[in-house]
Write a protein that holds these residues in place. Structure first.
Motif, PDB file in Angstrom:
ATOM      1  N   ALA A 375     -66.364  68.256  43.511  1.00 10.98           N
ATOM      2  CA  ALA A 375     -64.901  67.658  42.776  1.00 10.98           C
ATOM      3  C   ALA A 375     -64.023  66.843  43.755  1.00 10.98           C
ATOM      4  O   ALA A 375     -63.579  66.004  43.312  1.00 10.98           O
ATOM      5  N   TYR A 376     -63.710  67.166  44.762  1.00  7.30           N
ATOM      6  CA  TYR A 376     -63.228  66.509  45.853  1.00  7.30           C
ATOM      7  C   TYR A 376     -64.196  64.930  46.325  1.00  7.30           C
ATOM      8  O   TYR A 376     -63.203  63.789  46.421  1.00  7.30           O
ATOM      9  N   VAL A 377     -65.382  65.301  46.390  1.00  8.51           N
ATOM     10  CA  VAL A 377     -66.180  63.826  47.178  1.00  8.51           C
ATOM     11  C   VAL A 377     -65.958  62.963  46.224  1.00  8.51           C
ATOM     12  O   VAL A 377     -65.873  61.885  45.907  1.00  8.51           O
ATOM     13  N   THR A 378     -65.924  63.576  44.775  1.00 12.81           N
ATOM     14  CA  THR A 378     -66.072  62.111  44.050  1.00 12.81           C
ATOM     15  C   THR A 378     -64.807  61.847  43.113  1.00 12.81           C
ATOM     16  O   THR A 378     -64.866  60.389  42.608  1.00 12.81           O
ATOM     17  N   GLN A 379     -63.779  62.738  42.596  1.00 13.85           N
ATOM     18  CA  GLN A 379     -62.464  62.304  42.760  1.00 13.85           C
ATOM     19  C   GLN A 379     -61.789  61.546  43.909  1.00 13.85           C
ATOM     20  O   GLN A 379     -60.700  60.688  43.053  1.00 13.85           O
ATOM     21  N   MET A 380     -61.306  61.979  44.859  1.00 15.67           N
ATOM     22  CA  MET A 380     -60.799  61.827  45.656  1.00 15.67           C
ATOM     23  C   MET A 380     -61.085  59.997  45.932  1.00 15.67           C
ATOM     24  O   MET A 380     -59.594  58.666  46.278  1.00 15.67           O
ATOM     25  N   SER A 381     -61.246  59.306  46.056  1.00 16.02           N
ATOM     26  CA  SER A 381     -62.012  57.935  45.962  1.00 16.02           C
ATOM     27  C   SER A 381     -60.921  56.801  44.473  1.00 16.02           C
ATOM     28  O   SER A 381     -61.020  55.736  45.107  1.00 16.02           O
ATOM     29  N   HIS A 382     -61.128  57.690  43.737  1.00 19.82           N
ATOM     30  CA  HIS A 382     -60.537  57.008  42.007  1.00 19.82           C
ATOM     31  C   HIS A 382     -59.534  57.582  41.927  1.00 19.82           C
ATOM     32  O   HIS A 382     -58.676  56.582  40.955  1.00 19.82           O
ATOM     33  N   VAL A 383     -59.267  58.850  41.404  1.00 19.93           N
ATOM     34  CA  VAL A 383     -58.314  58.679  40.752  1.00 19.93           C
ATOM     35  C   VAL A 383     -57.014  58.434  41.335  1.00 19.93           C
ATOM     36  O   VAL A 383     -56.384  57.870  40.185  1.00 19.93           O
ATOM     37  N   PRO A 384     -56.905  58.353  42.343  1.00 21.03           N
ATOM     38  CA  PRO A 384     -55.199  57.920  43.070  1.00 21.03           C
ATOM     39  C   PRO A 384     -55.191  56.171  42.758  1.00 21.03           C
ATOM     40  O   PRO A 384     -53.738  55.760  43.055  1.00 21.03           O
ATOM     41  N   MET A 385     -56.237  55.388  42.421  1.00 19.81           N
ATOM     42  CA  MET A 385     -56.453  54.609  42.812  1.00 19.81           C
ATOM     43  C   MET A 385     -55.677  53.415  41.032  1.00 19.81           C
ATOM     44  O   MET A 385     -55.285  54.906  40.189  1.00 19.81           O
ATOM     45  N   ARG A 386     -55.837  52.450  40.776  1.00 18.94           N
ATOM     46  CA  ARG A 386     -55.655  51.244  39.597  1.00 18.94           C
ATOM     47  C   ARG A 386     -56.030  52.190  38.419  1.00 18.94           C
ATOM     48  O   ARG A 386     -57.634  51.909  38.291  1.00 18.94           O
TER      49      ARG A 386
END
Length: 494
Positions: A375-386
């Motif tokens: 979950a962390y690896v797949t979500q950390m790069s996109h959730v906080p972005m536009r």
């Protein structure tokens, strides 16, 4: 208004090659081919007595005309100035019909190049779909896109190809596969030698968790055909890794993941940001749901829901249910057999020590432990972005604005399967992951040249930004729900 232009292929460098056969071409009783699509096709035999080479009288189109064909029942797209009608072929597209629909009416040159490894094969499928080309006075991409930025990115890709950045290091992936198999074998040997007590069970669960996550990361590379140049070998090995060693459907994963890549963080085209009733992520969805008084849960606490539900139930519950649903709906009995082999081989390995019920608990425990990691690896790069609705940006901007990197270290590279270089991965999905760190400085320079922010974070900050963004979205939802702030209305139209 359209005009006719005699299509000349020689030396133009198009993706559609001369002399390639037409797939699915129909013929009249006199042996002449029938026009396929909206373009007019005429065939002349060459004087040398060899097989005929098709020559097409192509229509010329403006962007204004092409952009009208953006519906499910009417899909045109542009690749290297050539116009293709993909309406009738969309359901046969190996990457899924939705990907073509997502780009209907748009220039798809860069995404096409990014997602396909073997262009010679793709040429065969493109040729019968060709109906025309852009008129000479039309730019190569939509007018709102920067032609200089697009050309600079394509020049970067040509540079990377010349540097052999798309060439695989077989030793790297051999060691990755060996790591997975050794860990699983070691877990069995430990149980066989020391028995199935609780300390041993907890220890082997940790070994199997590492094996499962690394298997997930490796199948991801296989799905992008970034290891084997032959797509058949890649698909076979992906089934072995994802279905046999993890118990999940490759079709389910590829169907979602390819859409995520081509329309990253675009609502509702990217399935990874369609979180259903559990979360409101992104400013747009949060404000809209608040104004519509949509409240499935108390979204003020959604960051806690992420910790309690999202982290630990992603793999053992959500992924397994979605995988089984797709196999059932598509009647994918071959996939079902592959997935069944995962449970069979686990029962063979651990059943004699734990029994049927104990082995089921072991499987669930391992999936429960791997879930936060994935979950962390797949979500950390996109959730906080536009996150936004369709903006039809150029390929470079679309990926850089919606994706961020995590700082490089030996641990970060291993822990994320090199997806700490998520920007480079999204720009060049078929590139072997061991080359991302070599490419990153060149991508960063290109971003700086065109004023695009290249985000690179420490690992723990990237983890924390997921929940911080969920809190921000919840605040915006609350403002809109009670209509207490003008900020929600303003951000809705961003």
């Amino acid at each position: 208004m359209t005009m006719k232009l005699e299509d000349k292929h020689a030396g133009n460098g198009d993706l559609v090659g001369e002399g390639q056969p037409y797939l699915g071409e129909k013929y009249q009783a006199n042996g002449k081919p029938v026009a396929n699509g909206r373009g007019e096709i005429s065939v002349k035999q060459e004087a040398n007595g060899t097989c005929g080479v098709p020559r097409k009288s192509l229509n010329m189109y403006s962007w204004q005309e092409i952009q009208k064909h953006n519906q499910k029942a009417d899909q045109w797209l542009v690749i290297n100035r050539k116009v293709y009608d993909v309406t009738g072929w969309a359901n046969k597209h190996p990457g899924g019909s939705r990907i073509l629909n997502h780009f209907a009416g748009e220039d798809a040159t860069d995404v096409f190049r990014a997602m396909h490894l073997d262009l010679d094969i793709v040429k065969l499928y493109l040729k019968p779909l060709l109906i025309g080309e852009l008129a000479p006075e039309e730019p190569s991409q939509e007018r709102h896109k920067s032609s200089q930025l697009v050309e600079d990115f394509r020049e970067l890709r040509r540079t990377l190809e010349a540097m052999n950045m798309f060439k695989v290091n077989p030793v790297f992936f051999f060691l990755h596969i060996a790591q997975i198999l050794i860990l699983e074998t070691l877990a069995w040997l430990i149980v066989w030698h020391f028995g199935s007590g609780w300390p041993v069970t907890i220890f082997i669960s940790c070994l199997l968790t590492i094996s499962q996550v690394q298997c997930f990361l490796l199948q991801h590379d296989l799905g992008h055909i970034s290891i084997f140049p032959n797509s058949k070998w890649s698909r076979l090995m992906q089934k072995f890794m994802m279905s046999h060693l993890k118990g999940l459907s490759t079709c389910w994963w590829n169907h979602r993941h390819f859409q995520h890549h081509v329309k990253t963080n675009i609502y509702p085209k990217d399935p990874d940001i369609n979180t259903g009733p559990l979360y409101v992520n992104g400013y747009l969805k949060a404000a809209q749901n608040g104004k519509k008084k949509i409240s499935y849960i108390n979204y003020e606490k959604q960051h806690l829901c992420f910790y309690i539900v999202g982290l630990f139930l992603l793999m053992p519950v959500y992924a397994n249910l979605m995988s089984m649903e797709m196999m059932y709906l598509q009647k994918s009995w071959g996939e079902f057999a592959w997935v069944s082999s995962f449970y069979i081989h686990y029962f063979i390995m651990f059943g004699p020590f734990y029994g049927i019920f104990g082995t089921i608990l072991l499987i669930f425990l391992v999936k429960f432990l791997e879930s936060p990691w994935v979950a962390y690896v797949t979500q950390m790069s996109h959730v906080p972005m536009r996150i936004s609705k369709e903006e039809n940006r150029d390929w470079l901007s679309a990926q850089v604005l919606t994706t961020c990197n995590v700082e490089q270290s030996f641990f970060n590279d291993w822990f994320t399967g090199h997806l700490n270089f998520q920007i480079e991965h999204h720009l060049f999905p078929t590139m072997p992951c061991h080359n991302y760190h070599k490419v990153a400085p060149l991508v960063r320079l290109l971003c700086a040249k065109h004023g695009l922010q290249y985000v690179n974070k420490p690992l723990l900050k990237a983890f924390g930004d997921i929940t911080r963004d969920l809190k921000k979205s919840a605040t915006l939802w609350l403002d809109a729900y009670y209509e207490t702030g003008s900020r929600a209305s303003a951000l809705t139209h961003m």
